[in-house]
Scaffold this motif. Sequence first.
Motif, PDB file in Angstrom:
ATOM      1  N   ALA A 140      47.886  -0.673  -4.330  1.00 32.11           N
ATOM      2  CA  ALA A 140      48.930  -1.117  -5.267  1.00 32.11           C
ATOM      3  C   ALA A 140      48.338  -2.143  -6.246  1.00 32.11           C
ATOM      4  CB  ALA A 140      50.101  -1.690  -4.473  1.00 32.11           C
ATOM      5  N   GLY A 158      49.536  -2.975   0.024  1.00 31.33           N
ATOM      6  CA  GLY A 158      50.646  -3.493  -0.784  1.00 31.33           C
ATOM      7  C   GLY A 158      50.207  -4.421  -1.903  1.00 31.33           C
ATOM      8  N   ALA A 177      52.891  -6.362   1.108  1.00 33.62           N
ATOM      9  CA  ALA A 177      52.606  -7.124  -0.102  1.00 33.62           C
ATOM     10  C   ALA A 177      52.091  -8.518   0.277  1.00 33.62           C
ATOM     11  CB  ALA A 177      53.886  -7.248  -0.920  1.00 33.62           C
ATOM     12  N   VAL A 192      51.486  -6.923   8.268  1.00 31.86           N
ATOM     13  CA  VAL A 192      51.897  -7.872   7.214  1.00 31.86           C
ATOM     14  C   VAL A 192      51.378  -9.254   7.554  1.00 31.86           C
ATOM     15  CG1 VAL A 192      54.026  -6.589   6.722  1.00 31.86           C
ATOM     16  CG2 VAL A 192      54.110  -8.528   8.291  1.00 31.86           C
ATOM     17  N   ILE A 199      53.054  -5.010  12.753  1.00 25.93           N
ATOM     18  CA  ILE A 199      54.416  -5.337  13.194  1.00 25.93           C
ATOM     19  C   ILE A 199      55.149  -4.098  13.686  1.00 25.93           C
ATOM     20  CG2 ILE A 199      54.802  -7.442  11.838  1.00 25.93           C
ATOM     21  CD1 ILE A 199      56.399  -5.584   9.836  1.00 25.93           C
ATOM     22  N   LYS A 200      54.648  -2.911  13.317  1.00 26.92           N
ATOM     23  CA  LYS A 200      55.256  -1.683  13.836  1.00 26.92           C
ATOM     24  C   LYS A 200      54.242  -0.545  13.793  1.00 26.92           C
ATOM     25  CE  LYS A 200      58.608  -1.872  10.436  1.00 26.92           C
ATOM     26  NZ  LYS A 200      59.671  -1.479   9.531  1.00 26.92           N
TER      27      LYS A 200
HETATM   28  C1  ACO Z   1      53.535  -0.315  -9.587  1.00 29.36           C
HETATM   29  C2  ACO Z   1      54.245  -0.710  -8.294  1.00 29.36           C
HETATM   30  O1  ACO Z   1      55.267  -1.324  -8.286  1.00 29.36           O
HETATM   31  S1  ACO Z   1      53.498  -0.237  -6.820  1.00 29.36           S
HETATM   32  C3  ACO Z   1      54.579  -0.797  -5.542  1.00 29.36           C
HETATM   33  C4  ACO Z   1      53.971  -1.924  -4.788  1.00 29.36           C
HETATM   34  N1  ACO Z   1      54.874  -2.210  -3.660  1.00 29.36           N
HETATM   35  C5  ACO Z   1      54.432  -2.737  -2.537  1.00 29.36           C
HETATM   36  O2  ACO Z   1      53.260  -3.057  -2.428  1.00 29.36           O
HETATM   37  C6  ACO Z   1      55.447  -2.866  -1.442  1.00 29.36           C
HETATM   38  C7  ACO Z   1      54.807  -3.226  -0.108  1.00 29.36           C
HETATM   39  N2  ACO Z   1      55.839  -3.225   0.907  1.00 29.36           N
HETATM   40  C8  ACO Z   1      56.108  -4.263   1.701  1.00 29.36           C
HETATM   41  O3  ACO Z   1      55.478  -5.331   1.639  1.00 29.36           O
HETATM   42  C9  ACO Z   1      57.239  -4.008   2.700  1.00 29.36           C
HETATM   43  O4  ACO Z   1      57.948  -5.199   2.867  1.00 29.36           O
HETATM   44  C10 ACO Z   1      56.683  -3.460   4.054  1.00 29.36           C
HETATM   45  C11 ACO Z   1      56.309  -1.997   3.815  1.00 29.36           C
HETATM   46  C12 ACO Z   1      55.477  -4.220   4.547  1.00 29.36           C
HETATM   47  C13 ACO Z   1      57.726  -3.561   5.166  1.00 29.36           C
HETATM   48  O5  ACO Z   1      58.837  -2.796   4.866  1.00 29.36           O
HETATM   49  P1  ACO Z   1      59.789  -2.329   6.078  1.00 29.36           P
HETATM   50  O6  ACO Z   1      59.002  -1.409   6.973  1.00 29.36           O
HETATM   51  O7  ACO Z   1      61.028  -1.787   5.452  1.00 29.36           O
HETATM   52  O8  ACO Z   1      60.033  -3.623   6.933  1.00 29.36           O
HETATM   53  P2  ACO Z   1      61.219  -4.715   6.832  1.00 29.36           P
HETATM   54  O9  ACO Z   1      61.577  -4.995   5.408  1.00 29.36           O
HETATM   55  O10 ACO Z   1      62.286  -4.275   7.770  1.00 29.36           O
HETATM   56  O11 ACO Z   1      60.517  -6.033   7.407  1.00 29.36           O
HETATM   57  C14 ACO Z   1      60.158  -6.167   8.748  1.00 29.36           C
HETATM   58  C15 ACO Z   1      59.755  -7.607   8.977  1.00 29.36           C
HETATM   59  O12 ACO Z   1      58.518  -7.847   8.270  1.00 29.36           O
HETATM   60  C16 ACO Z   1      58.696  -8.901   7.303  1.00 29.36           C
HETATM   61  N3  ACO Z   1      57.955  -8.514   6.102  1.00 29.36           N
HETATM   62  C17 ACO Z   1      58.159  -7.405   5.353  1.00 29.36           C
HETATM   63  N4  ACO Z   1      57.258  -7.355   4.364  1.00 29.36           N
HETATM   64  C18 ACO Z   1      56.486  -8.436   4.493  1.00 29.36           C
HETATM   65  C19 ACO Z   1      55.381  -8.909   3.750  1.00 29.36           C
HETATM   66  N5  ACO Z   1      54.908  -8.244   2.706  1.00 29.36           N
HETATM   67  N6  ACO Z   1      54.789 -10.055   4.164  1.00 29.36           N
HETATM   68  C20 ACO Z   1      55.272 -10.736   5.239  1.00 29.36           C
HETATM   69  N7  ACO Z   1      56.323 -10.321   5.985  1.00 29.36           N
HETATM   70  C21 ACO Z   1      56.919  -9.188   5.604  1.00 29.36           C
HETATM   71  C22 ACO Z   1      60.197  -8.980   7.056  1.00 29.36           C
HETATM   72  O13 ACO Z   1      60.573 -10.260   6.607  1.00 29.36           O
HETATM   73  C23 ACO Z   1      60.744  -8.640   8.435  1.00 29.36           C
HETATM   74  O14 ACO Z   1      60.622  -9.779   9.242  1.00 29.36           O
HETATM   75  P3  ACO Z   1      61.757 -10.118  10.359  1.00 29.36           P
HETATM   76  O15 ACO Z   1      61.718  -8.955  11.334  1.00 29.36           O
HETATM   77  O16 ACO Z   1      61.270 -11.402  10.942  1.00 29.36           O
HETATM   78  O17 ACO Z   1      63.026 -10.206   9.618  1.00 29.36           O
END
Ligand code: ACO
Length: 205
Positions: A140, A158, A177, A192, A199-200
């Motif tokens: 990303a 991310g 991210a 993460v 975490i999963k």
């Molecule tokens: C051009 C563009 O835009 S490209 C797009 C770029 N986008 C990205 O890079 C998105 C990356 N995605 C993320 O970071 C997401 O948050 C993911 C994939 C890591 C997790 O998403 P999900 O699987 O839906 O997990 P969910 O949102 O339920 O979070 C689970 C736990 O992890 C935590 N968590 C989620 N993301 C992060 C992160 N990046 N850093 C730290 N903690 C995180 C949440 O706070 C939650 O904690 P809790 O259980 O204590 O409440």
Amino acid sequence: MKEISIFGGGAHAKVLIDCLQQEARYEVTTILDDHPAVPHIMNYEVSKRNYTDAYENQSAIISITNGFIRKKIASGLLCDFITTVHPTAIVSPYVRLGFGTQILAGAIVNTGAKIGNHCIVNTGTVVEHDCVISDFVHLAPSTSIGGGTKIGACTQIGIGASVIQNITIGANVIIGAGAVVITDIPDNCTAVGVPAKPIKFHDPQ
Ligand SMILES: CC(=O)SCCNC(=O)CCNC(=O)[C@H](O)C(C)(C)COP(=O)(O)OP(=O)(O)OC[C@H]1O[C@@H](n2cnc3c(N)ncnc32)[C@H](O)[C@@H]1OP(=O)(O)O
């Protein structure tokens, strides 16, 4: 200029159109989607077509950021999948880039790196020397991958994440991210945080 079709009419198609226009090697003629969400992207009509139709010998590129979907589409087609490199990207001549791969604006890929097929090296990302990035990976925007790191197939790093040198990240991994990866990460998980920890775990695909 050779004509090219874009498969996938989502937001990433805009970025690819821009990249292809600036590179000026190909003329985008069609955007195809099996379930179009919008009728047009920029000045292009999004046509409803199955990805399984015959596209033999057509130049094409896939604009879908999910690596598993890119893999599914690519595996059934005999297209000439092209590689695109934005003119503002810096790619060492000692780099191997696979087909279908996209090196977007401001990315840097340093000497000795190997980037597989159908990868996305998104805006402003740095892939340091001697990295091995497997097929269908998405790095990303603004990620930094330290020298000698290996990343498995269909993994997504991310936005803003950093990976130190000589790390191995498995296949089917999502790195969150802003994560900082300082230890190896196994296959089939989401990791993460700083430092990044799983975490999963996901089912293998
Ligand atoms: C051009 C563009 O835009 S490209 C797009 C770029 N986008 C990205 O890079 C998105 C990356 N995605 C993320 O970071 C997401 O948050 C993911 C994939 C890591 C997790 O998403 P999900 O699987 O839906 O997990 P969910 O949102 O339920 O979070 C689970 C736990 O992890 C935590 N968590 C989620 N993301 C992060 C992160 N990046 N850093 C730290 N903690 C995180 C949440 O706070 C939650 O904690 P809790 O259980 O204590 O409440």
